[in-house]
Design an enzyme around this catalytic site. Structure first.
Site, PDB file in Angstrom:
ATOM      1  N   HIS A  26       2.816  -1.545  -7.223  1.00 30.87           N
ATOM      2  CA  HIS A  26       1.894  -2.398  -6.464  1.00 30.87           C
ATOM      3  C   HIS A  26       0.626  -1.575  -6.213  1.00 30.87           C
ATOM      4  O   HIS A  26       0.687  -0.352  -6.139  1.00 30.87           O
ATOM      5  CB  HIS A  26       2.592  -2.739  -5.137  1.00 30.87           C
ATOM      6  CG  HIS A  26       1.853  -3.706  -4.261  1.00 30.87           C
ATOM      7  ND1 HIS A  26       0.816  -3.327  -3.432  1.00 30.87           N
ATOM      8  CD2 HIS A  26       2.030  -5.030  -4.040  1.00 30.87           C
ATOM      9  CE1 HIS A  26       0.392  -4.376  -2.755  1.00 30.87           C
ATOM     10  NE2 HIS A  26       1.099  -5.432  -3.105  1.00 30.87           N
TER      11      HIS A  26
ATOM     12  N   ASP B  55       8.372   3.603  -2.366  1.00 32.85           N
ATOM     13  CA  ASP B  55       7.786   2.388  -1.800  1.00 32.85           C
ATOM     14  C   ASP B  55       8.924   1.366  -1.710  1.00 32.85           C
ATOM     15  O   ASP B  55       9.314   0.772  -2.713  1.00 32.85           O
ATOM     16  CB  ASP B  55       6.660   1.908  -2.724  1.00 32.85           C
ATOM     17  CG  ASP B  55       6.164   0.519  -2.351  1.00 32.85           C
ATOM     18  OD1 ASP B  55       6.777  -0.129  -1.490  1.00 32.85           O
ATOM     19  OD2 ASP B  55       5.161   0.088  -2.951  1.00 32.85           O
TER      20      ASP B  55
ATOM     21  N   GLN C  99       9.849  -3.884  -1.116  1.00 32.63           N
ATOM     22  CA  GLN C  99      10.661  -4.994  -1.634  1.00 32.63           C
ATOM     23  C   GLN C  99      12.157  -4.696  -1.600  1.00 32.63           C
ATOM     24  O   GLN C  99      12.959  -5.554  -1.959  1.00 32.63           O
ATOM     25  CB  GLN C  99      10.255  -5.329  -3.079  1.00 32.63           C
ATOM     26  CG  GLN C  99       8.829  -5.833  -3.224  1.00 32.63           C
ATOM     27  CD  GLN C  99       8.602  -7.180  -2.542  1.00 32.63           C
ATOM     28  OE1 GLN C  99       9.547  -7.899  -2.185  1.00 32.63           O
ATOM     29  NE2 GLN C  99       7.350  -7.524  -2.335  1.00 32.63           N
TER      30      GLN C  99
ATOM     31  N   LYS D 106       8.194  -8.320   5.797  1.00 34.56           N
ATOM     32  CA  LYS D 106       8.993  -8.785   4.656  1.00 34.56           C
ATOM     33  C   LYS D 106      10.481  -8.784   4.994  1.00 34.56           C
ATOM     34  O   LYS D 106      11.306  -9.167   4.176  1.00 34.56           O
ATOM     35  CB  LYS D 106       8.753  -7.877   3.444  1.00 34.56           C
ATOM     36  CG  LYS D 106       7.334  -7.945   2.881  1.00 34.56           C
ATOM     37  CD  LYS D 106       7.251  -7.165   1.593  1.00 34.56           C
ATOM     38  CE  LYS D 106       5.851  -6.786   1.183  1.00 34.56           C
ATOM     39  NZ  LYS D 106       5.028  -7.912   0.742  1.00 34.56           N
TER      40      LYS D 106
ATOM     41  N   CYS E 223      -0.990  -8.189  -6.968  1.00 29.10           N
ATOM     42  CA  CYS E 223      -1.439  -6.824  -6.620  1.00 29.10           C
ATOM     43  C   CYS E 223      -0.808  -5.790  -7.536  1.00 29.10           C
ATOM     44  O   CYS E 223      -0.442  -4.688  -7.088  1.00 29.10           O
ATOM     45  CB  CYS E 223      -1.156  -6.474  -5.161  1.00 29.10           C
ATOM     46  SG  CYS E 223      -1.919  -7.590  -4.010  1.00 29.10           S
TER      47      CYS E 223
HETATM   48  N1  7TS Z   1       4.600  -2.268  -2.174  1.00 32.82           N
HETATM   49  C1  7TS Z   1       5.201  -3.325  -2.722  1.00 32.82           C
HETATM   50  C2  7TS Z   1       6.232  -3.116  -3.794  1.00 32.82           C
HETATM   51  C3  7TS Z   1       4.877  -4.608  -2.280  1.00 32.82           C
HETATM   52  O1  7TS Z   1       5.475  -5.654  -2.837  1.00 32.82           O
HETATM   53  C4  7TS Z   1       3.903  -4.769  -1.264  1.00 32.82           C
HETATM   54  C5  7TS Z   1       3.460  -6.116  -0.799  1.00 32.82           C
HETATM   55  C6  7TS Z   1       3.335  -3.620  -0.711  1.00 32.82           C
HETATM   56  C7  7TS Z   1       3.701  -2.402  -1.196  1.00 32.82           C
HETATM   57  C8  7TS Z   1       2.361  -3.688   0.408  1.00 32.82           C
HETATM   58  O2  7TS Z   1       2.979  -4.084   1.575  1.00 32.82           O
HETATM   59  P1  7TS Z   1       2.150  -4.382   2.897  1.00 32.82           P
HETATM   60  O3  7TS Z   1       3.137  -4.931   3.839  1.00 32.82           O
HETATM   61  O4  7TS Z   1       1.559  -3.094   3.350  1.00 32.82           O
HETATM   62  O5  7TS Z   1       1.089  -5.368   2.493  1.00 32.82           O
HETATM   63  N2  7TS Z   1       3.691  -7.135  -1.731  1.00 32.82           N
HETATM   64  C9  7TS Z   1       3.196  -8.378  -1.699  1.00 32.82           C
HETATM   65  C10 7TS Z   1       3.527  -9.327  -2.661  1.00 32.82           C
HETATM   66  O6  7TS Z   1       4.265  -9.137  -3.603  1.00 32.82           O
HETATM   67  N3  7TS Z   1       2.891 -10.471  -2.379  1.00 32.82           N
HETATM   68  O7  7TS Z   1       2.165 -10.290  -1.266  1.00 32.82           O
HETATM   69  C11 7TS Z   1       2.351  -8.987  -0.828  1.00 32.82           C
END
Ligand code: 7TS
Length: 407
Positions: free
Chosen positions: A122, A199, A202, A225, A363
């Site tokens: 990501h 990371d 997910q 999430k 992303c």
């Molecule tokens: N890493 C992964 C694998 C992700 O899927 C996401 C967010 C992030 C980092 C960033 O997370 P945040 O909470 O700091 O924003 N992924 C997604 C997605 O798949 N659709 O919207 C956000």
């Protein structure tokens, strides 16, 4: 406890809403999950009954707020089996957690140093490392993936050189759903004396995580999430490593003593928590962890896996279907395209049928380039999705496909 999705759905009032005259089918939990009532109740309780700044007041309200934040820290520690609450740093989310590590590690890197990431990262696990290049000519090495969307472990092992300083890997891909063999990858990195950040954005909502068993050096996750509130995340770091890293931001809370000449820093974890934290949401995140644990991560994973299998089987029957990500180890995310139908059109038309999916590059633009596409349609499953919703989803995709292919 027996997993009963109908009982679980009662905890999520948001699922009852309609989109136009259609019942909402929420298949975008990988972007953000819906929120159970107990978490919202916890937010309301904090605002009305325990609203005071944390770690600084002697008065009762401040102590109550502090107790709730520290209780959430202990719950987060237990959830990922960290050795100590000193290793649990609250951040705004996964993105901030990774930026914290990249920015702090970046200080110690030199020109020519190398960082290994994978082709499925990501942007949150790409761009923070690239930002180090503002000051240092560091090199990003990218682990390739095969046609199923799995990392090539041999190629990963071959990427190490005398200049490798750090490895940053997603536990689960937000596009492909691939569950990476991170325990094995961490062991390879450690053979070269290189620390690893995972990371886990997910993974945390779907898999049991044990940072000690994985031997992860850093692990990042997001509350929103995992059925928790927005604005909260966790950075886990091994104590010995966190102690060596310089602070990320300066301000209140993170200091030992400040004078005009010099400032000493607070002990862990506060050294990395400058300013007033999002204490209301941190407390409610503790409630979300309780909620997930009351159901059981293993039962949640098994439920979502059944939905993934049913969705994959149903989608495969639709002519022109291409599914991106067919790894042997896969989490509840399914990315697809149908020949001749733009992902955006599919997403818009599914929305008209009440079905919420994500469309676009998710992303992960470098991954899209590797796949030779601009974007996909992505359905992702959560604790509250039902087999009937999967059927409705497949029927809706089929209906949209027929509209295009008959016109
Ligand atoms: N890493 C992964 C694998 C992700 O899927 C996401 C967010 C992030 C980092 C960033 O997370 P945040 O909470 O700091 O924003 N992924 C997604 C997605 O798949 N659709 O919207 C956000």
């Amino acid at each position: 406890m027996k997993f009963d999705v109908n009982i679980i759905r009662e905890d999520f009032p948001g699922l009852n809403r309609k989109i136009g005259d259609k019942q909402l089918v929420y298949l975008d939990s990988a972007a953000t999950s819906q929120t159970p009532k107990c978490v919202v109740d916890s937010i309301v309780d904090m605002y009305f009954n325990h609203k005071a700044n944390v770690h600084r007041g002697v008065h009762t309200l401040s102590q109550e707020a502090t107790d709730r934040v520290e209780a959430a820290r202990e719950k987060a520690r237990r959830f990922i089996n960290a050795a100590s609450t000193e290793e649990i740093i609250f951040t705004r989310g996964t993105t901030e957690a990774i930026n914290l590590v990249a920015s702090s590690i970046g200080d110690s890197l030199c020109n020519g140093d190398e960082i290994i990431i994978t082709a499925m990262e990501h942007h949150a696990n790409i761009v923070p490392w690239q930002l180090i290049r503002r000051n240092k000519r560091i090199v990003l090495r990218v682990v390739p993936i095969n046609e199923h969307g799995e990392v090539n472990i041999d190629a990963f092992a071959d990427l190490f050189s005398d200049n490798t300083r750090f490895v940053a890997l997603s536990h689960v891909s937000n596009v492909l759903g691939t569950i990476n063999p991170i325990k094995e990858m961490i062991a390879i990195a450690h053979k070269h004396g290189v620390p690893v950040l995972i990371d886990g954005a997910q993974a945390a909502p779907h898999l049991k995580i044990d940072v000690q068993d994985l031997n992860a050096d850093f692990y990042a996750l997001s509350s929103h999430k995992m059925y928790g509130p927005t604005g909260v995340g966790v950075l886990y770091g091994k104590k010995a490593l966190l102690e060596k890293l310089p602070p990320y931001q300066g301000g209140g809370e993170m200091i030992g003593h400040v004078s005009w000449e010099n400032t000493t820093f607070a002990e862990l974890p506060f050294k990395f928590e400058a300013g007033t934290p999002d204490y209301v949401d941190i407390a409610a995140f503790g409630t979300a962890i309780d909620y997930v644990e009351s159901i059981g991560v293993d039962l949640i994973a098994a439920h979502e896996h059944k939905l993934l299998e049913a969705a994959t089987e149903g989608l495969m029957k639709i002519p022109g279907m291409r599914i991106f990500g067919t790894a042997a180890e896969k989490s509840g995310v399914i990315s697809f395209l149908i020949d001749g139908i733009h992902h955006y059109d599919m997403g818009m038309l599914l929305d008209k049928l009440g079905i919420a999916v994500r469309t676009g590059h998710h992303c992960a633009q470098p991954l899209m380039t590797t796949l030779g596409i601009e974007g996909t349609v992505r359905a992702s499953f959560g604790i509250y999705n039902t087999p009937a919703e999967v059927e409705a989803f497949i029927a809706a995709v089929d209906r949209v496909a027929k509209m295009f292919h008959h016109s």
